[in-house]
Design a protein around this motif. Structure first.
Motif, PDB file in Angstrom:
ATOM      1  N   TRP A  66       0.849  -1.190   0.000  1.00 33.78           N
ATOM      2  CA  TRP A  66       0.000   0.000   0.000  1.00 33.78           C
ATOM      3  C   TRP A  66       0.881   1.234   0.000  1.00 33.78           C
ATOM      4  O   TRP A  66       1.960   1.254   0.580  1.00 33.78           O
ATOM      5  CB  TRP A  66      -0.893   0.038   1.237  1.00 33.78           C
ATOM      6  N   LYS A  74      -5.074   6.354  -1.829  1.00 36.24           N
ATOM      7  CA  LYS A  74      -4.420   5.115  -1.417  1.00 36.24           C
ATOM      8  C   LYS A  74      -4.344   4.196  -2.621  1.00 36.24           C
ATOM      9  O   LYS A  74      -5.311   4.068  -3.380  1.00 36.24           O
ATOM     10  CB  LYS A  74      -5.193   4.449  -0.279  1.00 36.24           C
ATOM     11  N   ALA A  76      -3.022   0.257  -4.042  1.00 40.47           N
ATOM     12  CA  ALA A  76      -2.618  -1.097  -3.656  1.00 40.47           C
ATOM     13  C   ALA A  76      -1.993  -1.807  -4.849  1.00 40.47           C
ATOM     14  O   ALA A  76      -2.616  -1.934  -5.906  1.00 40.47           O
ATOM     15  CB  ALA A  76      -3.816  -1.878  -3.146  1.00 40.47           C
TER      16      ALA A  76
END
Length: 279
Positions: A66, A74, A76
């Protein structure tokens, strides 16, 4: 399309969305090794957050990573499932990403065509991951590093193959990004391109909660890959037959017309006399 390609530059910042809209957004890139997940996430963020692989099919991401961008998004970076030795661990890492309790998640899958074809293993990976989500989540596919010739003449065929292979749950967005010669020579990169910009903006964001994510049935990956490869072969045969039929019709239409002269039947002797009753 105007485009700007760049390596990491400390003075260069690019975001496909305004910082206010990026804040709180979660971008999840899932796919097989070497598909360009890390580089695409860097490009969405407009900064280097992940180290990118250097060749197709060779990924560097082995565990879930992350990162948070300067704009507050954010991102991932997940490992690929297409590695028999590591697929179970990769599935666990992908499940963890999907179970991160996100209010606004955007899920996309980068894939790279090989010899002008979409690999069955890429479609199998997509099927398994979206199949682990308990509702029909909207997702996107980025066909990455597409050679110029294929981009100009074969993108419609690739899109058709994708839609047929994923007919039970098709993507809401499919984008084609061109191959960039020499771009993979550096491991830390990002780029700007209008196609990626529009893809990110138009891909729906959805609420994704942990209870909506099931176990990824990674044991089915090999079987699904075979099924998709068989479907691709059938579609390829049908496409070639369609092309051959179209060419045959075009050839026939281009030929000059053939005029056939029919010989008159021989006249019977005494026909006129017979007709007036003298014979």
């Amino acid at each position: 399309t105007q485009s700007t390609w760049g390596h990491f530059l400390s003075v260069y910042f690019f975001s496909t969305m305004s910082p206010s809209k990026m804040a709180g957004m979660c971008f999840i890139a899932a796919g097989n090794p070497g598909s360009g997940k890390s580089c695409l996430l860097n490009s969405i963020a407009g900064e280097v957050l992940f180290h990118s692989g250097q060749s197709v099919g060779v990924g560097l991401t082995e565990v879930l990573k992350w990162a948070t961008s300067s704009s507050g998004a954010k991102l991932a970076d997940t490992p690929g499932l297409d590695d028999i030795a590591k697929c179970k661990q990769a599935a666990t890492e992908i499940e963890a990403a999907l179970k991160s309790d996100m209010a606004a998640a955007k899920l996309f899958f980068p894939i790279v065509p090989v010899n002008g074809r979409i690999l069955g293993t890429d479609i199998a990976t997509i099927k398994l991951i979206i199949g682990a989500i308990s509702f029909p989540i909207p997702y996107g596919i980025i066909v990455n590093q597409v050679p110029e010739q294929l981009l100009n003449s074969g993108s419609a065929t690739l899109q058709s193959l994708i839609e047929n292979a994923l007919a039970d749950h098709p993507p809401v967005k499919v984008a084609f990004l061109p191959e960039i010669p020499g771009f993979r020579s550096s491991g830390e990169q990002f780029f700007q391109h209008d196609t990626l910009d529009n893809f990110v903006k138009d891909l729906p964001a959805v609420e994704l909660r942990p209870h909506q994510v099931k176990t990824i049935e990674v044991d089915k990956h090999e079987q699904l890959t075979r099924e998709v490869n068989k479907l691709n072969e059938e579609l390829e045969k049908a496409r070639k037959k369609q092309e051959e039929d179209a060419k045959r019709i075009k050839d026939l239409e281009s030929r000059p017309p053939v005029i056939i002269h029919h010989a008159s039947p021989p006249r019977q002797r005494g026909g006129l006399l017979r007709k007036i009753g003298l014979l």
